[in-house]
Design a protein around this motif. Structure first.
Motif, mmCIF file in Angstrom:
data_model
loop_
_atom_site.group_PDB
_atom_site.id
_atom_site.type_symbol
_atom_site.label_atom_id
_atom_site.label_comp_id
_atom_site.label_asym_id
_atom_site.label_seq_id
_atom_site.Cartn_x
_atom_site.Cartn_y
_atom_site.Cartn_z
ATOM 1 N N GLN A 26 -43.486 -29.413 36.171
ATOM 2 C CA GLN A 26 -42.772 -31.273 35.796
ATOM 3 C C GLN A 26 -42.105 -32.395 35.385
ATOM 4 O O GLN A 26 -41.357 -31.490 34.898
ATOM 5 N N PRO A 27 -41.629 -33.653 35.702
ATOM 6 C CA PRO A 27 -40.494 -33.539 35.195
ATOM 7 C C PRO A 27 -40.227 -34.143 33.745
ATOM 8 O O PRO A 27 -40.752 -34.142 32.958
ATOM 9 N N ALA A 28 -38.558 -33.424 33.081
ATOM 10 C CA ALA A 28 -38.477 -33.260 32.076
ATOM 11 C C ALA A 28 -37.437 -34.676 31.900
ATOM 12 O O ALA A 28 -36.484 -34.896 32.145
ATOM 13 N N LYS A 29 -36.729 -35.136 30.315
ATOM 14 C CA LYS A 29 -35.897 -35.862 29.939
ATOM 15 C C LYS A 29 -34.793 -34.474 29.931
ATOM 16 O O LYS A 29 -35.296 -33.293 29.430
ATOM 17 N N ALA A 30 -33.946 -34.816 30.128
ATOM 18 C CA ALA A 30 -32.797 -33.936 30.933
ATOM 19 C C ALA A 30 -31.984 -33.669 29.039
ATOM 20 O O ALA A 30 -32.879 -34.472 27.969
ATOM 21 N N PRO A 31 -32.302 -32.132 28.356
ATOM 22 C CA PRO A 31 -31.330 -32.071 26.725
ATOM 23 C C PRO A 31 -30.384 -33.253 26.901
ATOM 24 O O PRO A 31 -29.780 -33.457 26.955
ATOM 25 N N ALA A 32 -31.073 -33.015 25.186
ATOM 26 C CA ALA A 32 -29.892 -34.494 24.069
ATOM 27 C C ALA A 32 -28.596 -33.684 24.497
ATOM 28 O O ALA A 32 -28.471 -32.607 24.390
ATOM 29 N N ALA A 33 -27.284 -34.489 24.631
ATOM 30 C CA ALA A 33 -26.119 -34.169 24.153
ATOM 31 C C ALA A 33 -25.630 -33.579 23.367
ATOM 32 O O ALA A 33 -25.048 -34.379 22.349
ATOM 33 N N SER A 34 -25.749 -32.661 21.850
ATOM 34 C CA SER A 34 -25.789 -31.902 20.817
ATOM 35 C C SER A 34 -24.595 -30.706 20.926
ATOM 36 O O SER A 34 -24.708 -29.944 22.193
ATOM 37 N N ARG A 35 -23.846 -30.341 20.338
ATOM 38 C CA ARG A 35 -23.144 -28.987 20.106
ATOM 39 C C ARG A 35 -24.517 -28.274 19.865
ATOM 40 O O ARG A 35 -24.803 -27.893 19.530
ATOM 41 N N LEU A 134 -29.331 -37.716 41.356
ATOM 42 C CA LEU A 134 -28.338 -37.216 41.252
ATOM 43 C C LEU A 134 -28.764 -35.703 41.355
ATOM 44 O O LEU A 134 -29.030 -34.817 40.751
ATOM 45 N N PHE A 135 -27.816 -35.047 42.309
ATOM 46 C CA PHE A 135 -27.647 -34.004 42.668
ATOM 47 C C PHE A 135 -26.273 -32.702 41.962
ATOM 48 O O PHE A 135 -25.373 -33.404 41.901
ATOM 49 N N LEU A 136 -26.563 -31.516 41.129
ATOM 50 C CA LEU A 136 -25.835 -31.174 40.509
ATOM 51 C C LEU A 136 -25.543 -29.665 40.700
ATOM 52 O O LEU A 136 -26.562 -28.820 41.583
ATOM 53 N N SER A 137 -24.696 -29.287 42.120
ATOM 54 C CA SER A 137 -24.507 -28.354 42.071
ATOM 55 C C SER A 137 -24.469 -27.069 41.114
ATOM 56 O O SER A 137 -23.169 -26.445 40.788
ATOM 57 N N VAL A 138 -25.011 -25.683 41.510
ATOM 58 C CA VAL A 138 -24.279 -24.674 40.604
ATOM 59 C C VAL A 138 -24.344 -23.399 41.392
ATOM 60 O O VAL A 138 -25.341 -23.056 41.942
ATOM 61 N N ASP A 139 -23.284 -22.459 41.425
ATOM 62 C CA ASP A 139 -22.688 -21.443 42.559
ATOM 63 C C ASP A 139 -22.247 -19.969 41.498
ATOM 64 O O ASP A 139 -21.717 -19.426 41.294
ATOM 65 N N GLY A 157 -28.253 -23.023 42.515
ATOM 66 C CA GLY A 157 -28.579 -23.780 43.748
ATOM 67 C C GLY A 157 -28.235 -25.275 42.952
ATOM 68 O O GLY A 157 -27.106 -25.516 42.736
ATOM 69 N N LEU A 158 -28.950 -25.762 43.528
ATOM 70 C CA LEU A 158 -28.900 -27.497 43.644
ATOM 71 C C LEU A 158 -30.250 -27.788 42.100
ATOM 72 O O LEU A 158 -31.252 -28.055 42.419
ATOM 73 N N ARG A 159 -29.766 -28.459 41.430
ATOM 74 C CA ARG A 159 -31.089 -29.066 40.171
ATOM 75 C C ARG A 159 -30.536 -31.009 40.246
ATOM 76 O O ARG A 159 -29.604 -31.679 41.223
ATOM 77 N N ILE A 160 -31.528 -30.804 40.047
ATOM 78 C CA ILE A 160 -31.887 -32.804 40.883
ATOM 79 C C ILE A 160 -32.813 -33.740 39.500
ATOM 80 O O ILE A 160 -33.383 -33.213 39.050
ATOM 81 N N PHE A 161 -32.585 -34.710 39.523
ATOM 82 C CA PHE A 161 -31.896 -35.764 38.555
ATOM 83 C C PHE A 161 -31.930 -36.726 38.632
ATOM 84 O O PHE A 161 -31.824 -37.313 39.658
ATOM 85 N N LYS A 166 -29.731 -44.422 33.433
ATOM 86 C CA LYS A 166 -28.293 -44.190 33.255
ATOM 87 C C LYS A 166 -27.839 -43.780 31.754
ATOM 88 O O LYS A 166 -27.487 -42.490 31.455
ATOM 89 N N ARG A 167 -28.961 -44.527 30.733
ATOM 90 C CA ARG A 167 -28.463 -44.191 29.246
ATOM 91 C C ARG A 167 -29.506 -42.956 29.214
ATOM 92 O O ARG A 167 -29.360 -42.232 28.338
ATOM 93 N N ALA A 168 -30.918 -42.241 29.832
ATOM 94 C CA ALA A 168 -31.759 -41.522 29.904
ATOM 95 C C ALA A 168 -31.649 -41.046 31.376
ATOM 96 O O ALA A 168 -33.064 -40.574 31.498
ATOM 97 N N PRO A 169 -31.189 -39.886 31.790
ATOM 98 C CA PRO A 169 -31.025 -39.187 33.173
ATOM 99 C C PRO A 169 -31.885 -38.251 33.132
ATOM 100 O O PRO A 169 -32.337 -37.367 31.836
ATOM 101 N N ARG A 170 -32.808 -37.659 33.712
ATOM 102 C CA ARG A 170 -34.120 -37.673 33.536
ATOM 103 C C ARG A 170 -34.155 -35.839 34.534
ATOM 104 O O ARG A 170 -33.996 -36.195 35.706
ATOM 105 N N TYR A 171 -34.135 -34.562 34.377
ATOM 106 C CA TYR A 171 -34.108 -33.589 35.050
ATOM 107 C C TYR A 171 -35.549 -33.637 35.979
ATOM 108 O O TYR A 171 -36.351 -33.816 34.795
ATOM 109 N N VAL A 172 -35.449 -33.583 36.698
ATOM 110 C CA VAL A 172 -36.742 -33.867 37.478
ATOM 111 C C VAL A 172 -36.941 -32.779 38.713
ATOM 112 O O VAL A 172 -37.872 -32.789 39.521
ATOM 113 N N GLY A 173 -36.430 -31.758 38.602
ATOM 114 C CA GLY A 173 -36.552 -30.639 39.858
ATOM 115 C C GLY A 173 -35.109 -29.915 39.670
ATOM 116 O O GLY A 173 -34.156 -29.859 39.922
ATOM 117 N N ALA A 174 -35.473 -28.390 40.661
ATOM 118 C CA ALA A 174 -34.241 -27.978 41.654
ATOM 119 C C ALA A 174 -34.663 -27.117 42.513
ATOM 120 O O ALA A 174 -35.655 -26.675 42.600
#
Length: 466
Positions: A26-35, A134-139, A157-161, A166-174
């Protein structure tokens, strides 16, 4: 750059692989950028004094003038959040780093602003954009495909957002890819319903069975635009039977392709494959064909990336000798290690014409890294990051005598900042040059004295030219 930071490698070696549950689709909102403590390190912030000294060490010539810098901010202000690649969409620049990515508003290039940050550990987190995806490359093996997966493990692999907001990118798959994705190249396609990417794993320092099986191959990923969670591996074509040639250095364990640059007008690609440079026909993205293969073991330690000239008649291949940890750029060292090789392309034949090395003394780690063309009428000009060799603007109109026409650089980063710094990527986009510094965030530079003339872009991935 493949796992180049000793502190990061040491931290990873102390971590145990974590057990993970089957991730939700299920698509999910990206985690908040906290410490948050990362599975890649202990989250120690860089000392402000060290960062200030590093920023103050900057120097440049009259041709390349810094106009803005946006320092990193929490949680990306820690040592393990190494700045990596850049991609552009509309009035935004997106910068990857080892802990996630940052979206910058660059609609006013000399006053860039952070719009959002997404915490999502996974080196290198090189970024690729296509429309609202947006695609993030993870190696490097992570605990799972989602950003909040605990610890390290065997997922790569590749994570997909979805970045429509732009203020709230969402993780949608990988999608898991063999031996991970070091970089990803957007492939031009006649299929508007899908995005195709070459995922290259560069399995050079990994001895696992998956990486051995992937050597000499690249992975083609197909992503349905309407349902990116259904992304799949569509093909895994072998470009180099047996894994290709060994690199020019002795620390490479497994061969493979590090990076692919596509020249869209001719459906050609230049693949940098550790010990080989390849020219490919990518008319059929699922079945790329090798047209030519060149080697230079005397001068190239690690075939890393490539840039085509404006008309596709030249290819600049870059040598990342030492994986970004070497200090070969000072002219006194001589030779061509860590330099560019400039080739002409006639038909399907690549011919070496000359080498380019920055003419300045670098104050620390230095080798050729990521760059792109600058649209200068009647000339072939590119900009390129050289780690602590800084940002170099290079005229290669005469392929046998490429020359530097502008530069910007900083000094050597303190040990508390990992001991290496400088420009990972330097790209031209709509009138300005943007550089992703390993530790000091986003730099914006203005090239002067050279007429720039090109179509205004609405999207840019440096590895897809055209």
């Amino acid at each position: 750059m493949r796992g180049a930071l000793p502190a990061l490698a040491a931290a990873l070696s102390l971590l145990l692989a974590a057990c993970t549950a089957e991730p939700s689709r299920q698509p999910a909102k990206a985690p908040a950028a906290s410490r948050t403590q990362s599975p890649l390190g202990d989250g120690t912030p860089i000392r402000p004094g060290d960062l200030a000294d590093y920023l103050d060490s900057a120097e440049h010539d009259a041709a390349l003038v810094p106009v803005a810098n946006v320092p990193r901010r929490p949680p990306m202000d820690v040592e393990e959040a190494v700045g990596s690649d850049l991609a552009f969409t509309g009035g935004y620049a997106i910068a990857g780093n080892y802990l996630g990515f940052t979206v910058y508003d660059i609609s006013r290039p000399e006053q860039p602003q952070v719009v959002s940050q997404v915490y999502c550990p996974g080196p290198q987190n090189d970024v690729t954009v296509s429309g609202n995806l947006l695609f993030l490359s993870v190696d490097l093996g992570m605990g799972g495909e989602r950003c909040d997966a605990p610890g390290t493990g065997d997922w790569e692999g590749l994570r997909i957002f979805d970045i429509a907001d732009k203020r709230a990118p969402r993780y949608v798959g990988a999608v898991r890819t063999p031996c991970g994705s070091h970089t990803a190249t957007l492939i031009p396609s006649d299929d508007p319903a899908s995005v195709y990417l070459f995922a290259t794993s560069a399995p050079s320092r990994t001895s696992g069975s998956a990486c051995h099986a992937a050597k000499g191959s690249i992975t083609v990923v197909k992503v349905p635009v309407a349902d990116p969670a259904r992304a799949t591996v569509a093909a895994q074509p072998e470009l180099l039977e047996g894994g290709g040639s060994p690199a020019g250095t002795d620390h490479i364990l497994v061969g493979g392709c590090h990076d692919v640059t596509v020249y869209a007008p001719k459906r050609l690609a230049a693949a940098s494959c550790i010990g080989d440079g390849l020219l490919l026909d990518v008319s059929d993205p699922l079945r790329p064909k090798v047209l030519d293969r060149v080697r230079d073991p005397k001068h190239f330690g690690y075939w890393h990336s490539a840039v085509f000239s404006q008309d596709g008649s030249k290819v600049v291949f870059s040598d990342e000798f030492g994986g970004g940890r070497s200090s070969v750029c000072p002219p006194a060292r001589g030779g061509t290690w860590g330099a560019n090789g400039v080739y002409t392309l006639k038909g399907t034949k690549l011919t070496l014409q000359g080498y380019f090395m920055i003419p300045r003394v670098a104050r620390g780690t230095c080798s050729a890294h990521n760059g792109s063309l600058v649209p200068v009428p009647g000339r072939d000009v590119m900009v390129q990051g050289w780690y602590e060799g800084g940002v170099s603007v290079i005229d290669f109109t005469d392929p046998a005598h490429a020359r530097e026409i502008g530069y910007f650089q900083r000094g050597h980063a303190p040990v508390s900042m990992g001991g290496s710094g400088g420009s990972w990527s330097a790209y031209y986009y709509n009138g300005y040059i943007y550089s992703s510094d390993l530790y000091s965030g986003l730099d914006v530079l203005k090239l002067t004295g050279v007429r720039q003339e090109g179509q205004r872009l609405t999207e840019f991935n440096a590895q897809t030219q055209g």
